[in-house]
Write an enzyme that holds these catalytic residues in place. Structure first.
Site, PDB file in Angstrom:
ATOM      1  N   ARG A 193      44.647  20.333  56.662  1.00  0.00           N
ATOM      2  CA  ARG A 193      43.717  21.244  55.445  1.00  0.00           C
ATOM      3  C   ARG A 193      43.216  20.216  54.966  1.00  0.00           C
ATOM      4  O   ARG A 193      42.949  19.472  54.270  1.00  0.00           O
ATOM      5  CB  ARG A 193      44.172  21.963  54.440  1.00  0.00           C
ATOM      6  CG  ARG A 193      43.576  22.715  53.286  1.00  0.00           C
ATOM      7  CD  ARG A 193      43.762  24.272  54.386  1.00  0.00           C
ATOM      8  NE  ARG A 193      43.218  25.556  53.790  1.00  0.00           N
ATOM      9  CZ  ARG A 193      44.285  26.188  52.637  1.00  0.00           C
ATOM     10  NH1 ARG A 193      45.224  26.423  52.531  1.00  0.00           N
ATOM     11  NH2 ARG A 193      43.350  26.864  52.169  1.00  0.00           N
TER      12      ARG A 193
ATOM     13  N   HIS B 217      44.715  15.862  46.874  1.00  0.00           N
ATOM     14  CA  HIS B 217      45.785  15.736  47.345  1.00  0.00           C
ATOM     15  C   HIS B 217      45.653  14.158  47.920  1.00  0.00           C
ATOM     16  O   HIS B 217      44.796  13.756  48.234  1.00  0.00           O
ATOM     17  CB  HIS B 217      46.805  16.661  47.947  1.00  0.00           C
ATOM     18  CG  HIS B 217      46.846  17.987  47.454  1.00  0.00           C
ATOM     19  ND1 HIS B 217      48.111  18.386  47.612  1.00  0.00           N
ATOM     20  CD2 HIS B 217      46.068  18.614  46.432  1.00  0.00           C
ATOM     21  CE1 HIS B 217      48.360  19.662  46.822  1.00  0.00           C
ATOM     22  NE2 HIS B 217      47.580  19.945  46.279  1.00  0.00           N
TER      23      HIS B 217
ATOM     24  N   ALA C 273      45.863  54.350  36.970  1.00  0.00           N
ATOM     25  CA  ALA C 273      47.622  55.147  37.147  1.00  0.00           C
ATOM     26  C   ALA C 273      47.291  56.925  37.919  1.00  0.00           C
ATOM     27  O   ALA C 273      48.616  56.843  38.580  1.00  0.00           O
ATOM     28  CB  ALA C 273      47.743  55.049  35.359  1.00  0.00           C
TER      29      ALA C 273
ATOM     30  N   CYS D 108      48.363  41.101  43.341  1.00  0.00           N
ATOM     31  CA  CYS D 108      47.529  41.873  43.770  1.00  0.00           C
ATOM     32  C   CYS D 108      47.485  42.532  42.631  1.00  0.00           C
ATOM     33  O   CYS D 108      47.888  43.664  42.515  1.00  0.00           O
ATOM     34  CB  CYS D 108      46.955  42.828  45.548  1.00  0.00           C
ATOM     35  SG  CYS D 108      45.924  43.276  45.137  1.00  0.00           S
TER      36      CYS D 108
ATOM     37  N   GLN E 123      38.846  54.387  33.069  1.00  0.00           N
ATOM     38  CA  GLN E 123      37.569  53.093  32.266  1.00  0.00           C
ATOM     39  C   GLN E 123      37.031  52.434  33.724  1.00  0.00           C
ATOM     40  O   GLN E 123      36.560  51.169  32.782  1.00  0.00           O
ATOM     41  CB  GLN E 123      38.959  52.488  31.803  1.00  0.00           C
ATOM     42  CG  GLN E 123      39.134  52.609  30.527  1.00  0.00           C
ATOM     43  CD  GLN E 123      40.165  52.445  29.735  1.00  0.00           C
ATOM     44  OE1 GLN E 123      39.852  50.893  29.450  1.00  0.00           O
ATOM     45  NE2 GLN E 123      41.450  52.701  28.843  1.00  0.00           N
TER      46      GLN E 123
ATOM     47  N   ARG F 287      31.470  42.551  36.877  1.00  0.00           N
ATOM     48  CA  ARG F 287      33.131  42.762  37.163  1.00  0.00           C
ATOM     49  C   ARG F 287      32.861  44.280  38.627  1.00  0.00           C
ATOM     50  O   ARG F 287      33.730  44.985  38.714  1.00  0.00           O
ATOM     51  CB  ARG F 287      34.103  44.050  36.461  1.00  0.00           C
ATOM     52  CG  ARG F 287      34.112  42.450  35.160  1.00  0.00           C
ATOM     53  CD  ARG F 287      34.879  42.964  34.441  1.00  0.00           C
ATOM     54  NE  ARG F 287      36.195  43.399  34.656  1.00  0.00           N
ATOM     55  CZ  ARG F 287      36.884  43.821  34.108  1.00  0.00           C
ATOM     56  NH1 ARG F 287      36.756  44.954  33.105  1.00  0.00           N
ATOM     57  NH2 ARG F 287      38.545  43.777  34.733  1.00  0.00           N
TER      58      ARG F 287
ATOM     59  N   GLN G  86      52.302  24.110  54.589  1.00  0.00           N
ATOM     60  CA  GLN G  86      51.647  22.607  54.175  1.00  0.00           C
ATOM     61  C   GLN G  86      52.979  21.491  53.830  1.00  0.00           C
ATOM     62  O   GLN G  86      53.476  21.808  52.601  1.00  0.00           O
ATOM     63  CB  GLN G  86      50.539  23.133  53.409  1.00  0.00           C
ATOM     64  CG  GLN G  86      50.291  21.939  52.463  1.00  0.00           C
ATOM     65  CD  GLN G  86      49.303  22.776  51.586  1.00  0.00           C
ATOM     66  OE1 GLN G  86      49.397  22.654  50.544  1.00  0.00           O
ATOM     67  NE2 GLN G  86      48.130  23.312  52.434  1.00  0.00           N
TER      68      GLN G  86
ATOM     69  N   CYS H 100      40.418  43.583  49.296  1.00  0.00           N
ATOM     70  CA  CYS H 100      40.765  42.866  48.157  1.00  0.00           C
ATOM     71  C   CYS H 100      39.330  42.560  47.602  1.00  0.00           C
ATOM     72  O   CYS H 100      38.240  42.527  48.334  1.00  0.00           O
ATOM     73  CB  CYS H 100      40.815  41.412  48.777  1.00  0.00           C
ATOM     74  SG  CYS H 100      40.649  39.800  47.520  1.00  0.00           S
TER      75      CYS H 100
END
Length: 687
Positions: free
Chosen positions: A234, A186, A406, A373, A433, A443, A116, A360
């Site tokens: 774009r 832009h 973890a 990520c 958690q 979430r 780009q 994702c």
């Protein structure tokens, strides 16, 4: 949002899968329909794409995608820089040999490479790098990047048009397959839009005049570029603003460029990018938005053009991607952030392992800590960590205590290395958690972090033992070679006078019973927990007042999500007080509490009364089993930091035959999900 009709991979033989069909643009044949779009990875070295930058994209090429685009907002001239770096500098010939190396690297894996090239216009930062004033079609100010722009004259226009051509020629010399320009917020798009173009000369007023600068740019690129390379745009298809470009306006502009033969492909985007909230909800939507929110609109755009159409905007799953290609909404589906989570997407589809793709979850952590990520710590660290884990030469018995993020990652990586792994989890299911975090609507998609790892542990044959609160004796009975303690933490409340009168965010999120009344939530971290719990209580009908020690809401949260939280607070009328820390809570009658706060700047005291007080200040380590095991371990529980940071195995020391002991995640200190998973991977990938 488009209605997604999920189609399993089993419904298509590999050679019939819509996603795996080749696609040809001019002389370029793309091997399938999956790509990654241009973005600023912030991995450049002084504006140049060197080893780290190239390796990040190389992993996607190895993973099987057809096209990887790079260089988000790459600068074509010296007055197109923003603060903080991260842009490639295509205004210098110095970049050419690095582009040549880059293109050879990507082409060597069978993928195509495009860049780009752009000028920021009024988005440029006038107070960094070259300290040049921002310029634009007209004088204005962009809210997000904050510069006041000066109006361009004909000299500026001629200079920047030539700069675009020179940048494109450098890409050609670098062996790239093509480039794309960027409209949106832009410079080219600033000329397009009546929001930012107030000119009365030949570059302003009518649509034909407002597109003149963009046409000149593309004519110059084509002149310097030749006809054999791909020239994309774009392209904004709707600014979603009363004073901006409508969908009909954008169709008219697209038709002009198509008629003039100056564009080979439209890479479609939606909405504005001149405010953080516009970026978070439109240009790069995250967890607060539905999947593929603009896919139907882009599909409608495609019906009005004969040119190929690309698109990226929260297309995170294969069912949606396959639907987009199968139904003819897109020619190439861009899964940019999905490839940060898992660059092996295409390879897994081809192997029939679609269910093994790391999801994702839309956390937007990659926008906060660029290309890191939230649950793939190797993303952006390809020179340090592998995306595909290789087996160890020595098989060891590993015991992991604790099944939060973890512990799950430690068990996964050790099992991938070929070790025999036992995982003890005190709860009835793994997740720690994160299981609580997912109780808040904002979430809920985070559950993908747990679900994916749990499925991987089952595939790898990890011995997962839930409902087991493991003692030191239980661990030693397994005769381990390595023990990893990932027991997490408990809410930190010991600091507060009157903590016995309070509840924690854990208490709120762990119950299915709705709360009522007026509630004070004290946020002592600036993370998601206090904010999402406040919203959770508000949804239950409570009158909630959030008080934070910071000078703004959600100080530690990724900037795009922070804007979403602020919007939600405003829409719901949730009160908030900044710059105060909680020092005491006392009983005030049978059904009332008084919370006493001190102002961080003045020291003044403030008393607030509510029926309930909820506190959040992170966790304190739950590390009893670690301390019970230290004296019996070969390394006394010490993790050698030089080895950890250097990516080398931990040094062997102490009593022969004794087990090696480490602790990770919140069992060490209160941190975030990414930190815990990263720590687990870099320790275990060399075990």
């Amino acid at each position: 949002m488009a209605t997604i009709q999920s189609t399993s991979a089993a419904a298509y033989p590999v050679n019939k899968d819509p996603l795996l069909q080749p696609f040809r643009i001019k002389g370029l044949t793309l091997r399938n329909r999956i790509m990654s779009t241009s973005h600023a990875s912030f991995m450049d070295d002084g504006g140049l794409p060197m080893e780290r930058y190239q390796r990040y994209h190389e992993e996607k090429a190895k993973g099987g995608l057809a096209l990887t685009m790079f260089g988000g907002s790459s600068m074509v001239d010296v007055d197109s820089s923003w603060g903080g770096g991260g842009q490639l500098n295509l205004a210098t010939d110095e970049i050419v040999p690095h582009l040549q190396e880059f293109s050879q690297r990507i082409h060597g894996h069978g993928a195509a490479l495009m860049c780009q090239i752009s000028h920021l216009g009024r988005r440029a930062d006038a107070t960094t790098l070259n300290w040049l004033p921002a310029l634009a079609p007209s004088r204005s100010r962009e809210t997000q990047h904050r510069a006041f722009s000066r109006e361009m004259d004909e000299h500026d226009i001629r200079r920047i048009v030539k700069a675009y051509g020179a940048a494109a020629e450098r890409c050609r010399e670098g062996g790239l397959d093509g480039v794309e320009t960027l409209t949106g917020g832009h410079l080219i798009g600033q000329f397009f839009s009546p929001r930012t173009n107030f000119r009365s000369d030949r570059f302003g007023g009518s649509v034909e005049n407002r597109v003149r600068f963009g046409l000149m740019v593309h004519e110059e690129i084509r002149r310097r570029f030749g006809d054999d390379m791909i020239l994309g745009m774009r392209f904004i298809i709707d600014e979603a603003s009363e004073d901006g470009l409508s969908f009909a306006d954008c169709l008219e502009i697209a038709a002009i460029f198509e008629r003039e033969g100056l564009v080979d492909v439209f890479n479609c985007i939606f909405g504005r990018m001149d405010t953080v909230i516009a970026l978070a909800e439109q240009n790069m939507p995250g967890m607060s938005q539905p999947l593929a929110p603009f896919l139907s609109k882009v599909g409608e755009f495609r019906r009005h053009t004969k040119l190929p159409v690309f698109h990226a905007a929260r297309i995170t799953d294969i069912a949606t991607a396959r639907y987009a290609i199968r139904e003819g909404l897109l020619d190439m589906v861009a899964m940019t952030r999905a490839h940060m989570a898992d660059p092996q997407i295409v390879n897994k589809i081809m192997r029939g392992e679609e269910d093994r793709i790391r999801p994702c979850v839309g956390a937007s952590y990659c926008m906060h800590k660029k290309v890191n990520c939230i649950h793939n710590p190797a993303s952006g660290r390809e020179t340090m960590l592998p995306q595909v884990i290789s087996p160890s030469n020595e098989k060891r018995r590993v015991v992991v205590v604790g099944g939060g993020p973890a512990g799950l990652e430690a068990a996964r990586v050790c099992a991938e290395r070929g070790h025999e792994v036992v995982l003890f989890e005190a709860g009835s299911q793994p997740g720690g958690q994160l299981l609580l975090a997912c109780r808040a609507n904002q979430r809920r998609d985070l559950i993908g972090i747990i679900d994916w790892r749990t499925a991987e542990l089952a595939r790898l044959g990890v011995d997962l033992r839930c409902d087991t609160y493991a003692s030191a004796e239980d661990v030693i009975a397994e005769n381990p070679d390595v023990v990893i303690v990932a027991t997490g933490g408990l809410p930190d409340v010991d600091w507060l006078d009157g903590a016995e009168h309070c509840q924690t965010v854990w208490d709120i999120l762990s119950t299915t019973t709705d709360r009522s009344g007026d509630i004070i939530v004290y946020d002592g971290t600036g993370r998601h927990e206090g904010i999402s719990t406040t919203l959770h209580l508000n949804e239950q009908g409570c009158s909630v007042h959030l008080v934070t020690i910071d000078d703004s809401l959600a100080q530690e949260v990724e900037y795009s999500t922070r804007a979403v939280y602020r919007k939600q607070f405003q829409q719901r009328g949730i009160r908030s007080t900044m710059d105060h820390h909680l020092i005491k809570v006392s009983r005030n009658g049978a059904n009332s509490l008084t919370a006493t706060f001190r102002h961080e700047l003045t020291g003044d005291l403030l008393d607030m009364v509510a029926s309930q007080v909820v506190i959040e200040r992170g966790t304190t380590p739950l590390d009893e089993v670690f301390h019970d095991l230290k004296g019996q371990s070969s390394n006394e529980g010490e993790t050698d930091l030089d080895a950890l940071l250097g990516g080398t195995p931990q040094p062997q020391r102490g009593t022969a035959g004794a087990f090696e002991l480490h602790r990770i995640g919140d069992a060490v200190a209160s941190r975030n999900v990414h930190a815990s998973i990263y720590e687990a991977m870099r320790l275990c990938v060399v075990l």
